[in-house]
Design a protein around this motif. Structure first.
Motif, mmCIF file in Angstrom:
data_model
loop_
_atom_site.group_PDB
_atom_site.id
_atom_site.type_symbol
_atom_site.label_atom_id
_atom_site.label_comp_id
_atom_site.label_asym_id
_atom_site.label_seq_id
_atom_site.Cartn_x
_atom_site.Cartn_y
_atom_site.Cartn_z
ATOM 1 N N ALA A 16 0.828 -1.214 0.000
ATOM 2 C CA ALA A 16 0.000 0.000 0.000
ATOM 3 C C ALA A 16 0.857 1.258 0.000
ATOM 4 C CB ALA A 16 -0.930 -0.001 1.212
ATOM 5 N N SER A 17 2.079 1.145 0.519
ATOM 6 C CA SER A 17 2.963 2.310 0.557
ATOM 7 C C SER A 17 3.390 2.719 -0.841
ATOM 8 C CB SER A 17 4.220 2.002 1.377
ATOM 9 O OG SER A 17 3.868 1.598 2.671
ATOM 10 N N PHE A 18 3.447 1.741 -1.755
ATOM 11 C CA PHE A 18 3.988 2.048 -3.078
ATOM 12 C C PHE A 18 2.920 2.127 -4.164
ATOM 13 C CE2 PHE A 18 7.517 0.052 -0.749
ATOM 14 C CZ PHE A 18 8.381 1.122 -0.775
ATOM 15 N N LEU A 19 1.688 1.811 -3.837
ATOM 16 C CA LEU A 19 0.640 1.814 -4.852
ATOM 17 C C LEU A 19 -0.203 3.068 -4.718
ATOM 18 C CD1 LEU A 19 -0.274 -1.936 -4.517
ATOM 19 C CD2 LEU A 19 1.055 -0.839 -6.317
ATOM 20 N N LYS A 20 -0.646 3.575 -5.877
ATOM 21 C CA LYS A 20 -1.335 4.863 -5.852
ATOM 22 C C LYS A 20 -2.838 4.744 -6.040
ATOM 23 C CE LYS A 20 2.345 8.024 -6.706
ATOM 24 N NZ LYS A 20 3.463 7.044 -6.818
ATOM 25 N N THR A 21 -3.254 3.901 -6.980
ATOM 26 C CA THR A 21 -4.690 3.837 -7.245
ATOM 27 C C THR A 21 -5.245 2.474 -6.865
ATOM 28 O OG1 THR A 21 -4.463 2.968 -9.485
ATOM 29 C CG2 THR A 21 -4.382 5.357 -9.229
ATOM 30 N N GLU A 22 -6.554 2.457 -6.673
ATOM 31 C CA GLU A 22 -7.216 1.222 -6.280
ATOM 32 C C GLU A 22 -7.059 0.159 -7.369
ATOM 33 O OE1 GLU A 22 -11.305 1.832 -5.327
ATOM 34 O OE2 GLU A 22 -11.649 -0.305 -5.045
ATOM 35 N N GLU A 23 -7.148 0.568 -8.646
ATOM 36 C CA GLU A 23 -7.013 -0.391 -9.756
ATOM 37 C C GLU A 23 -5.623 -1.024 -9.720
ATOM 38 O OE1 GLU A 23 -8.312 2.759 -10.456
ATOM 39 O OE2 GLU A 23 -10.324 1.903 -10.327
ATOM 40 N N GLN A 24 -4.622 -0.156 -9.555
ATOM 41 C CA GLN A 24 -3.245 -0.631 -9.424
ATOM 42 C C GLN A 24 -3.154 -1.662 -8.307
ATOM 43 O OE1 GLN A 24 -0.470 2.352 -8.214
ATOM 44 N NE2 GLN A 24 0.218 2.732 -10.302
ATOM 45 N N ALA A 25 -3.731 -1.325 -7.168
ATOM 46 C CA ALA A 25 -3.616 -2.181 -5.990
ATOM 47 C C ALA A 25 -4.242 -3.544 -6.239
ATOM 48 C CB ALA A 25 -4.262 -1.506 -4.783
ATOM 49 N N THR A 26 -5.460 -3.574 -6.814
ATOM 50 C CA THR A 26 -6.111 -4.867 -7.035
ATOM 51 C C THR A 26 -5.266 -5.723 -7.974
ATOM 52 O OG1 THR A 26 -7.566 -3.541 -8.429
ATOM 53 C CG2 THR A 26 -8.551 -4.580 -6.548
ATOM 54 N N GLY A 27 -4.647 -5.108 -8.974
ATOM 55 C CA GLY A 27 -3.801 -5.857 -9.899
ATOM 56 C C GLY A 27 -2.547 -6.385 -9.231
ATOM 57 N N VAL A 28 -1.819 -5.516 -8.580
ATOM 58 C CA VAL A 28 -0.533 -5.897 -7.993
ATOM 59 C C VAL A 28 -0.714 -6.957 -6.905
ATOM 60 C CG1 VAL A 28 1.384 -5.059 -6.584
ATOM 61 C CG2 VAL A 28 0.631 -3.753 -8.578
ATOM 62 N N VAL A 29 -1.785 -6.810 -6.139
ATOM 63 C CA VAL A 29 -2.059 -7.769 -5.071
ATOM 64 C C VAL A 29 -2.209 -9.184 -5.642
ATOM 65 C CG1 VAL A 29 -4.048 -8.464 -3.708
ATOM 66 C CG2 VAL A 29 -2.948 -6.288 -3.251
ATOM 67 N N GLN A 30 -2.847 -9.286 -6.816
ATOM 68 C CA GLN A 30 -2.982 -10.598 -7.455
ATOM 69 C C GLN A 30 -1.627 -11.105 -7.932
ATOM 70 O OE1 GLN A 30 -5.392 -12.522 -7.347
ATOM 71 N NE2 GLN A 30 -7.085 -11.205 -6.752
ATOM 72 N N VAL A 31 -0.838 -10.202 -8.500
ATOM 73 C CA VAL A 31 0.484 -10.583 -9.004
ATOM 74 C C VAL A 31 1.369 -11.086 -7.855
ATOM 75 C CG1 VAL A 31 2.606 -9.652 -10.002
ATOM 76 C CG2 VAL A 31 0.400 -9.056 -10.990
ATOM 77 N N VAL A 32 1.150 -10.558 -6.663
ATOM 78 C CA VAL A 32 1.944 -10.997 -5.510
ATOM 79 C C VAL A 32 1.413 -12.314 -4.946
ATOM 80 C CG1 VAL A 32 2.557 -10.442 -3.130
ATOM 81 C CG2 VAL A 32 2.729 -8.684 -4.903
ATOM 82 N N GLN A 33 0.077 -12.409 -4.832
ATOM 83 C CA GLN A 33 -0.452 -13.562 -4.095
ATOM 84 C C GLN A 33 -0.465 -14.854 -4.914
ATOM 85 O OE1 GLN A 33 -3.778 -15.116 -3.522
ATOM 86 N NE2 GLN A 33 -4.911 -14.336 -5.276
ATOM 87 N N MET A 34 -0.618 -14.724 -6.243
ATOM 88 C CA MET A 34 -0.688 -15.942 -7.073
ATOM 89 C C MET A 34 0.589 -16.788 -6.984
ATOM 90 S SD MET A 34 -3.532 -16.626 -8.530
ATOM 91 C CE MET A 34 -5.132 -15.867 -8.830
ATOM 92 N N PRO A 35 1.766 -16.206 -7.253
ATOM 93 C CA PRO A 35 2.995 -17.014 -7.138
ATOM 94 C C PRO A 35 3.208 -17.534 -5.719
ATOM 95 C CG PRO A 35 3.489 -14.848 -8.062
ATOM 96 C CD PRO A 35 2.065 -14.831 -7.688
ATOM 97 N N LEU A 36 2.873 -16.730 -4.725
ATOM 98 C CA LEU A 36 3.013 -17.190 -3.341
ATOM 99 C C LEU A 36 2.197 -18.457 -3.140
ATOM 100 C CD1 LEU A 36 2.818 -13.968 -1.115
ATOM 101 C CD2 LEU A 36 4.693 -15.602 -1.238
#
Lengths: 367, 309
Positions: free
Chosen positions: A276-296
């Protein structure tokens, strides 16, 4: 304190009124448990239990005992071998228990009664159904044998079953998966926390709160409190469904397990704060969160035993924090074989927690 | 309006830069207790930055900023207990109801107004159980005002309170602000609507490029630059403009969109001469009227551009 609780309740209401959030937080992990449970609980020949059989006596008497076990053939399959080999087989999960016929059985039959002879059985208490079957069979055979000796005019030689604990890896797939799914849910809970935070910043809610006397630490604390409450609810829900639908046994240290639940939730929440510290918009956040959680989710070895993974995947998994949360939860809840010692699991999760929090504290923007 | 004692706001040579951009470049003003003070200017003039420094949301680069006689940098906590804040274009927790939001914000303060009373004050009684995301623009703005009043503040900051509202919703918000003043509250608001500043504000500061260009009551601001009044009437076809400029008392004349505008130092002389000219040239000055110059005229004169562009 009143403010903190009020804020937490407000956040909780926001979460429970948001269908998408509810889906990801509660429904998705439960769906995983049910799906995997149905897929895997039918696999394997669950009607027969393979048991290691070690005959240290090698006498006519011990052959008789061996023959007596034939009564239990429909449920017990005996696998003969040396003590070391059979214990190793149990630890590997090839057999569910080991029965040891002690040396001196043949002599006991004719001698005067002394102390009863111990027939050691190695069992894993986490496998309560298996244990009951094995103990029942052994008691039956031992009792029958003692009776037979007594009726034939010999001294009533007593042999008694003496259970010893030995951890087995032969836990069912579902039992292995439930703590893993819990680990996944805790990871998602933490990482997904980035989205509402970014949303609240983007909408100016955080800024608006900044114009009131509310202290910022309370804002942060209420967010943490909310996630820990949800983590506890998720834990109860996932394990509850696992126990109710698939009869998984939770045998480990519950305090330790609870510790891992909160440590894991905390570490991934810190990761969420950092995102959340590095993301600016809600759309960005929903995308990046998926990119992080899927490989995990798929590279951490939480859905298949670590030892079954190819070498290169194992090296990747060793870098991911979810591997250690899954490992910690499995060890503390169902006595699964370890990927790393518990202390190392805890230390790695704690390290992620501290590093992510430190980065968030430096980089988080309130508007 | 009664003004007494210490000013509630005192700003001296406030500066705030964002990188190379001088958002606020040396601003000095005071707001008296009970006064409604307006900052008027186009987007990017520095109004919002100024107001956010006062609210304790941004720290100034230099200059002194006092609210209730307290330095905003040193006493943000006790100032925040006594001010009400409505920020520009803020949405709230989308899935909390009006009542829940007011309760929540009330819990942040030492003292707060009963929720029911606030809901009635902003006329949201029928939407008390509605989620904030389901409110109309005007209702959201009224909720936002209610949250600004939750601690019964002595000083209320309203940052563009009516931007994006339809005329009816704007009127109802104006009534709310007038009600605040009647209760003796001080109000500082920003706007880029002249009629809003003229309607609500005791005094207005006109701001552009981070500076205050002019400050005073609306009649003062107009009077300082425009001694003339405007005589206007509808004409078709166009009249010879050199003849219009020569009419008694006229300093400037313009004809646009079928309307003729004569700025006049001596309105009776101008109208007499106009009627004589109408006789002579045989035309009818329809819808003849006289008006004062407006804040829009003042802003145009000060900056060379219209306020909303």
């Amino acid at each position: 304190m009143k403010t903190l609780l009020g804020l937490t309740v407000a956040n909780l209401k926001g979460l429970t009124r948001d269908r998408a959030a509810l889906f990801w937080t509660f429904f998705f992990p439960v769906m995983f448990v049910l799906l995997f449970g149905v897929l895997f609980s039918g696999s394997g020949d669950s009607s027969k239990i393979t048991v290691g059989y070690v005959d240290l006596d090698q006498s006519a008497a011990s052959a008789q005992v061996r023959a007596d076990f034939a009564l239990y053939a429909p449920i017990l399959v005996l696998q003969d071998g040396s003590l070391d080999a059979e214990k190793a087989a149990m630890q590997n999960g090839d057999v569910s228990a080991v029965i040891v016929i002690p040396a001196g059985l043949g002599n006991v039959a004719g001698s005067t009664p002394g102390r009863p002879l111990a027939m050691t059985i190695y069992i894993d208490p986490s496998q309560s159904q298996t244990t009951q079957v094995v103990q029942g069979a052994v008691n039956g055979v031992a009792g029958g044998y003692s009776m037979a000796v007594a009726t034939n005019g010999g001294a009533p030689a007593l042999i008694v079953a003496q259970p010893q604990q030995l951890s087995s890896t032969n836990i069912s797939t579902v039992t292995y998966l439930v703590p893993s799914i819990l680990a996944m849910a805790l990871m998602q809970l933490g990482v997904f926390a980035a989205v509402p935070l970014v949303q609240q910043r983007e909408k100016g809610i955080l800024k608006r709160m900044g114009a009131t006397p509310l202290e910022r630490w309370k804002l942060v604390a209420s967010n943490i409190l909310l996630r820990l409450i949800v983590a506890a609810a998720d834990t109860v829900l996932i394990i509850g469904v696992g126990m109710a639908a698939f009869h998984i046994q939770i045998v480990g240290n519950l305090v330790l397990a609870a510790g891992f639940v909160f440590l894991g939730a905390g570490a991934f929440l810190a990761l969420g704060f950092m995102l959340a510290s590095f993301l600016k918009t809600e759309e960005q956040a929903t995308g990046v969160v998926q990119v992080v959680q899927m490989p995990l989710m798929f590279l951490s070895g939480i859905f298949f035993p670590f030892n079954f993974m190819p070498d290169f995947m194992r090296s990747i998994a060793r870098l991911l924090p979810l591997t250690y949360l899954g490992d910690g939860l499995r060890q503390s809840m169902v006595n699964a074989p370890q990927v790393a010692p518990l202390a190392l699991d805890a230390a790695i999760l704690g390290g992620w927690l501290v590093v992510c929090l430190a980065i968030s504290a430096r980089s988080f923007r309130w508007e | 309006m009664t003004q007494s004692g210490e000013p509630v706001i005192r700003v001296n040579d406030l500066k705030k830069h964002y990188g190379d951009v001088k958002a606020v470049d040396g601003v000095t003003f005071e707001v008296a207790r009970g006064e409604v003070f307006g900052m008027l200017g186009p987007n990017g003039a520095g109004k919002t930055t100024t107001i956010e420094v006062l609210e304790g949301l941004r720290s100034p680069d230099s200059g002194t900023v006092e609210v209730f006689g307290l330095d905003v940098c040193k006493h943000p906590g006790s100032i925040k207990q006594r001010i009400g804040v409505q920020l520009q274009s803020v949405s709230l927790y989308p899935r909390l109801t009006v009542t829940e939001l007011i309760d929540l914000f009330g819990s942040f303060f030492d003292h707060h107004v009963p929720t029911k009373q606030l809901i009635d004050a902003v006329d949201l009684g029928e939407r008390a159980k509605a989620y904030s995301m389901n409110l109309s623009g005007g209702q959201q703005q009224r909720l936002s005002i209610a949250l600004a009043l939750v601690n019964d503040p002595d000083l209320v900051f309203l940052d563009e309170p009516t931007t994006g509202l339809d005329p009816q919703a704007r009127r109802s918000l104006w009534d709310l602000v007038k009600g605040l003043q009647e209760k003796g509250k001080s109000v500082m608001l920003t706007t880029h609507y002249m009629e809003e500043a003229a309607e609500l504000c005791d005094r207005v500061a006109i701001m552009d490029h981070g500076r205050i260009l002019e400050m005073g009551t609306v009649p003062e601001l107009i009077g300082r630059r425009f001694k003339e009044r405007a005589v206007f009437f509808d004409t078709s076809p166009k009249l010879p403009s050199e003849k219009l400029a020569q009419l008694g008392g006229v300093t400037r004349a313009s004809q646009e969109d079928g309307q003729t505008l004569l700025y006049s130092k001596d309105v009776p002389a101008t109208i007499g001469a106009l009627l004589a000219m109408a006789d002579e040239l045989d035309f009818q000055p329809h819808n003849l009227g006289i008006r004062q110059a407006t804040l829009e005229d003042v802003f145009l004169d000060l900056t060379g551009r219209a306020l909303r562009d």
